[in-house]
Design an enzyme around this catalytic site. Structure first.
Site, PDB file in Angstrom:
ATOM      1  N   SER A  15       0.853  -1.190   0.000  1.00  0.00           N
ATOM      2  CA  SER A  15       0.000   0.000   0.000  1.00  0.00           C
ATOM      3  C   SER A  15       0.890   1.241   0.000  1.00  0.00           C
ATOM      4  O   SER A  15       2.122   1.135  -0.009  1.00  0.00           O
ATOM      5  CB  SER A  15      -0.919  -0.026   1.212  1.00  0.00           C
ATOM      6  OG  SER A  15      -0.143  -0.070   2.380  1.00  0.00           O
ATOM      7  N   SER A  16       0.269   2.387  -0.008  1.00  0.00           N
ATOM      8  CA  SER A  16       0.972   3.679   0.012  1.00  0.00           C
ATOM      9  C   SER A  16       1.845   3.923  -1.213  1.00  0.00           C
ATOM     10  O   SER A  16       2.893   4.549  -1.126  1.00  0.00           O
ATOM     11  CB  SER A  16       1.876   3.813   1.254  1.00  0.00           C
ATOM     12  OG  SER A  16       1.156   3.582   2.409  1.00  0.00           O
ATOM     13  N   GLY A  20      -3.773   7.483  -5.184  1.00  0.00           N
ATOM     14  CA  GLY A  20      -4.583   8.709  -5.183  1.00  0.00           C
ATOM     15  C   GLY A  20      -3.976   9.757  -6.096  1.00  0.00           C
ATOM     16  O   GLY A  20      -4.674  10.370  -6.913  1.00  0.00           O
ATOM     17  N   PRO A 191       7.333  -9.217  -8.056  1.00  0.00           N
ATOM     18  CA  PRO A 191       6.132  -8.857  -7.288  1.00  0.00           C
ATOM     19  C   PRO A 191       5.008  -8.320  -8.187  1.00  0.00           C
ATOM     20  O   PRO A 191       3.834  -8.587  -7.946  1.00  0.00           O
ATOM     21  CB  PRO A 191       6.630  -7.774  -6.329  1.00  0.00           C
ATOM     22  CG  PRO A 191       8.101  -7.987  -6.219  1.00  0.00           C
ATOM     23  CD  PRO A 191       8.530  -8.538  -7.552  1.00  0.00           C
ATOM     24  N   CYS A 382      -9.474  26.370  13.090  1.00  0.00           N
ATOM     25  CA  CYS A 382     -10.455  25.607  13.846  1.00  0.00           C
ATOM     26  C   CYS A 382     -10.045  25.527  15.319  1.00  0.00           C
ATOM     27  O   CYS A 382     -10.193  26.492  16.052  1.00  0.00           O
ATOM     28  CB  CYS A 382     -10.648  24.236  13.197  1.00  0.00           C
ATOM     29  SG  CYS A 382     -12.263  23.546  13.567  1.00  0.00           S
ATOM     30  N   PHE A 383      -9.484  24.408  15.759  1.00  0.00           N
ATOM     31  CA  PHE A 383      -9.014  24.301  17.137  1.00  0.00           C
ATOM     32  C   PHE A 383      -7.996  25.404  17.437  1.00  0.00           C
ATOM     33  O   PHE A 383      -7.941  25.945  18.542  1.00  0.00           O
ATOM     34  CB  PHE A 383      -8.366  22.922  17.328  1.00  0.00           C
ATOM     35  CG  PHE A 383      -8.353  22.424  18.746  1.00  0.00           C
ATOM     36  CD1 PHE A 383      -9.509  22.384  19.503  1.00  0.00           C
ATOM     37  CD2 PHE A 383      -7.174  21.978  19.329  1.00  0.00           C
ATOM     38  CE1 PHE A 383      -9.493  21.908  20.810  1.00  0.00           C
ATOM     39  CE2 PHE A 383      -7.151  21.498  20.628  1.00  0.00           C
ATOM     40  CZ  PHE A 383      -8.307  21.464  21.373  1.00  0.00           C
ATOM     41  N   GLU A 406     -15.194  21.185  25.629  1.00  0.00           N
ATOM     42  CA  GLU A 406     -14.707  19.938  25.043  1.00  0.00           C
ATOM     43  C   GLU A 406     -13.898  19.151  26.085  1.00  0.00           C
ATOM     44  O   GLU A 406     -13.823  17.930  26.028  1.00  0.00           O
ATOM     45  CB  GLU A 406     -13.827  20.252  23.823  1.00  0.00           C
ATOM     46  CG  GLU A 406     -13.228  19.013  23.175  1.00  0.00           C
ATOM     47  CD  GLU A 406     -12.594  19.269  21.805  1.00  0.00           C
ATOM     48  OE1 GLU A 406     -12.661  20.398  21.284  1.00  0.00           O
ATOM     49  OE2 GLU A 406     -12.039  18.309  21.248  1.00  0.00           O
ATOM     50  N   HIS A 517     -11.936  25.338   7.806  1.00  0.00           N
ATOM     51  CA  HIS A 517     -10.684  24.762   7.315  1.00  0.00           C
ATOM     52  C   HIS A 517     -10.371  25.270   5.902  1.00  0.00           C
ATOM     53  O   HIS A 517     -10.719  24.607   4.921  1.00  0.00           O
ATOM     54  CB  HIS A 517     -10.775  23.238   7.288  1.00  0.00           C
ATOM     55  CG  HIS A 517     -10.760  22.621   8.657  1.00  0.00           C
ATOM     56  ND1 HIS A 517      -9.598  22.356   9.332  1.00  0.00           N
ATOM     57  CD2 HIS A 517     -11.769  22.246   9.469  1.00  0.00           C
ATOM     58  CE1 HIS A 517      -9.877  21.830  10.511  1.00  0.00           C
ATOM     59  NE2 HIS A 517     -11.199  21.748  10.626  1.00  0.00           N
ATOM     60  N   GLU A 519      -7.708  25.228   4.307  1.00  0.00           N
ATOM     61  CA  GLU A 519      -6.766  24.377   3.570  1.00  0.00           C
ATOM     62  C   GLU A 519      -7.485  23.412   2.639  1.00  0.00           C
ATOM     63  O   GLU A 519      -6.907  22.943   1.652  1.00  0.00           O
ATOM     64  CB  GLU A 519      -5.844  23.621   4.543  1.00  0.00           C
ATOM     65  CG  GLU A 519      -6.489  22.497   5.366  1.00  0.00           C
ATOM     66  CD  GLU A 519      -7.141  22.968   6.668  1.00  0.00           C
ATOM     67  OE1 GLU A 519      -7.546  24.147   6.732  1.00  0.00           O
ATOM     68  OE2 GLU A 519      -7.278  22.145   7.600  1.00  0.00           O
TER      69      GLU A 519
HETATM   70  N1  GLN Z   1     -12.148  19.919  18.678  1.00  0.00           N
HETATM   71  C1  GLN Z   1     -12.694  21.144  18.170  1.00  0.00           C
HETATM   72  C2  GLN Z   1     -14.187  21.031  17.917  1.00  0.00           C
HETATM   73  O1  GLN Z   1     -14.715  19.965  17.769  1.00  0.00           O
HETATM   74  C3  GLN Z   1     -11.973  21.589  16.914  1.00  0.00           C
HETATM   75  C4  GLN Z   1     -12.127  20.645  15.775  1.00  0.00           C
HETATM   76  C5  GLN Z   1     -11.176  20.941  14.651  1.00  0.00           C
HETATM   77  O2  GLN Z   1     -10.154  21.585  14.851  1.00  0.00           O
HETATM   78  N2  GLN Z   1     -11.478  20.455  13.464  1.00  0.00           N
HETATM   79  O3  GLN Z   1     -14.845  22.049  17.830  1.00  0.00           O
END
Ligand code: GLN
Length: 545
Positions: A15-16, A20, A191, A382-383, A406, A517, A519
């Protein structure tokens, strides 16, 4: 409706190997010839989706606009082709079986004994052919390696499709490895021969072999592979290790991969495709004018696939600024000890990515504090936004016990669980202690930007944006007045004004936190504006120090 052609990509030996990227690069090549493509991933594991899997096991969970938690390969597809991926582009054994079993319970099978063949294979086939419009090519990658027990129903389904649709509409590509054995000084083909035999045993003769190798494949070996694996020599394509994945479409084209594919389908391949866009991307990656050092203070840094889209988006930010991004992936636990934070002196910018759970949060908060106090560019995703807000609340707004629910129940839940929100005209509800799978705020949500802010400029003066989310907790809007007084600007909010989506520090060169996000939507051709601006801020700082 037009009838699409199907290209199935399987993998063998190990694999790898980068199935993709291989699928994405071929799709991109077909696209440069004017064809409409869609890429799909069929994953044989039993999880309904990868949302509940640890990123250190399975890599990043890629989120689509329509709110699906999918395999990270969908990120490659989207980055290479620009075609937005959807829920219907990723299926797992878990999802197939839960559909089949739900239908069985409803009595849809009218008394039949429900079996892998034909009921499960039928479900797989209808997924492969479903939700298509006017695509010319549908590329379906089968996860895992040939010979895996759980992959068998998928191989059986694509074998059947080969018969049903006919060879004029189906092509099988098999990706294998040619290991180099130093003692004999040779690339070994055995292989690959075995892997093709394994495929033949389930009734699939591959049309094209893509062979991963760490050095050029000698003519004699290519001939041998062709002979033993029953394919024409020109259908043996080398996939050599390479410094940038964005060179892959170019290499494939140079070997005639796209030509062989088109000829298989009886399509004209005479006209040369326009690859100048890919050449430009590669030139910029290979010839940067300077370097920007970025610390990524995260949790899953031991497995870089957990941050796949992020590492690509950083490269895109570099492409946009003609610089190389030198990424330092560092476990936030390193910064739990106070003196260690000084190690951040050596970088030009700091990024705290998405994450879950309390472990390592103290280090992330400390990294945010360092960036704020030293006026180093900070990007919280996000976090990383939640941690930055907690930092500001604790140290500037006088909420010394600010934290997130959380981790545990809080007296000052500056970040708290969302149990209700609106999506379009619909109210979405979640119960505390409910299922974890597929229940976060997921997918594309609109946000409204506040004029005169940094992000408003970064987004080119656009008021309304749409970005992808994956989180359960939110910055608590009730703390807005206190936080704004402390210098934190709420520069983007949900259209109803209830959910803080973007924050930035007023008196700071570049300190931005986003609840979504970005990204996930960055592409080599269209770097995300937030990454472009973040790397530019890092570049400016590198000139100062
Ligand atoms: N743990 C955080 C939440 O659920 C941030 C999630 C994240 O960074 N994708 O809100």
């Amino acid at each position: 409706m037009k009838k699409p052609c199907f290209i199935f990509v399987t993998g063998g030996v190990v694999s790898s190997l980068g199935k993709g990227i291989a699928s994405a690069a071929l799709a991109a090549l077909l696209q440069t010839r004017g064809y409409k493509v869609r890429c799909r991933k069929l994953d044989p594991y039993l999880n309904v989706d990868p949302g509940t899997m640890s990123p250190t096991q399975h890599g990043e969970v890629y989120v689509t606009d329509d709110g699906a938690e999918t395999d990270l390969d969908l990120g490659h597809y989207e980055r290479f082709t620009g075609v937005p991926a959807r829920q219907s582009d990723n299926i797992t054994t878990g999802r197939v079986y839960s559909n089949v079993i739900a239908r069985e319970r409803r009595g849809d099978y009218l008394g039949a004994t429900v079996q892998v063949i034909p009921h499960v294979t039928d479900a797989i086939k209808s997924f492969i052919k479903g939700d298509l419009a006017d695509e010319d090519f549908v590329l379906c990658e089968i996860g895992g390696t040939v010979g895996d027990i759980e992959g068998l129903p998928f191989l059986e389904a694509i074998r059947q499709l080969g018969n049903e649709l006919g060879r004029a509409r189906v092509l099988f590509i098999h990706l294998t490895l040619l290991p180099y054995i130093p003692t004999s000084g040779e690339l070994k083909t055995k292989p690959t021969q075995h892997s093709v035999k394994e495929l033949l045993s389930v009734g699939i003769q591959p049309d094209i072999l893509v062979c991963r190798a760490d050095r050029a494949i000698p003519e004699s070996e290519r001939r041998k592979i062709a002979l033993f694996c029953n394919v024409p020599e020109k259908n043996v394509i080398a996939a050599l290790d390479i410094d940038t994945i964005y060179q892959v479409p170019i290499n494939y084209h140079e070997q005639g991969f796209d030509r062989v594919v088109l000829e298989h389908f009886g399509l004209d391949a005479a006209k040369e495709p326009g690859l100048s866009g890919w050449h430009t991307v590669v030139r910029r990656v290979r010839h940067p004018e300077s370097v920007v050092k970025v610390a990524i203070v995260g949790k899953y840094t031991a497995m870089l696939d957990s941050y796949k889209s992020l590492s690509e988006a950083l490269i895109h930010g570099g492409i946009a600024n003609n610089v190389k991004v030198d990424a330092w992936w560092v476990d936030s636990e390193v910064f739990e000890s106070e003196d260690a934070v000084g190690r951040l002196e050596g970088v030009n910018a700091i990024l705290v990515p998405g994450g879950f759970g309390e472990r390592g949060t103290q280090g992330k908060i400390r990294a945010a504090q360092f960036a704020r106090e030293r006026k180093a560019p900070y990007f919280g995703i996000c976090f990383g936004m939640q941690m930055a807000v907690i930092e500001v609340a604790r140290h500037l707004a006088g909420v010394s016990d600010a934290s997130s629910t959380e981790f545990s129940p809080q007296k000052n839940p500056v970040v708290g669980l969302m149990t209700e929100w609106t999506r379009g005209n619909q109210l979405e509800k979640r119960a505390e202690g409910g299922d974890l799978g597929g229940t976060m705020r997921l997918g594309a949500y609109p946000a409204r930007l506040v004029g005169g802010t940094k992000v408003f400029d970064i987004y080119g003066g656009r008021k309304d944006i749409s970005e992808r989310h994956r989180h359960r907790y939110e910055v608590n809007i009730h703390y807005r007045p206190q936080l704004e007084k402390a210098g934190l600007v709420f520069s983007g909010l949900s259209p109803d004004g209830h959910l803080p989506e973007i924050v930035e520090l007023r008196d700071h060169p570049w300190f931005v936190g986003v609840q979504f996000h970005p990204e996930l939507k960055s592409k080599p051709f269209a770097p995300h504006p937030l990454f472009t601006a973040f790397i530019r801020a890092g570049l400016e700082r590198s000139r100062l120090v």
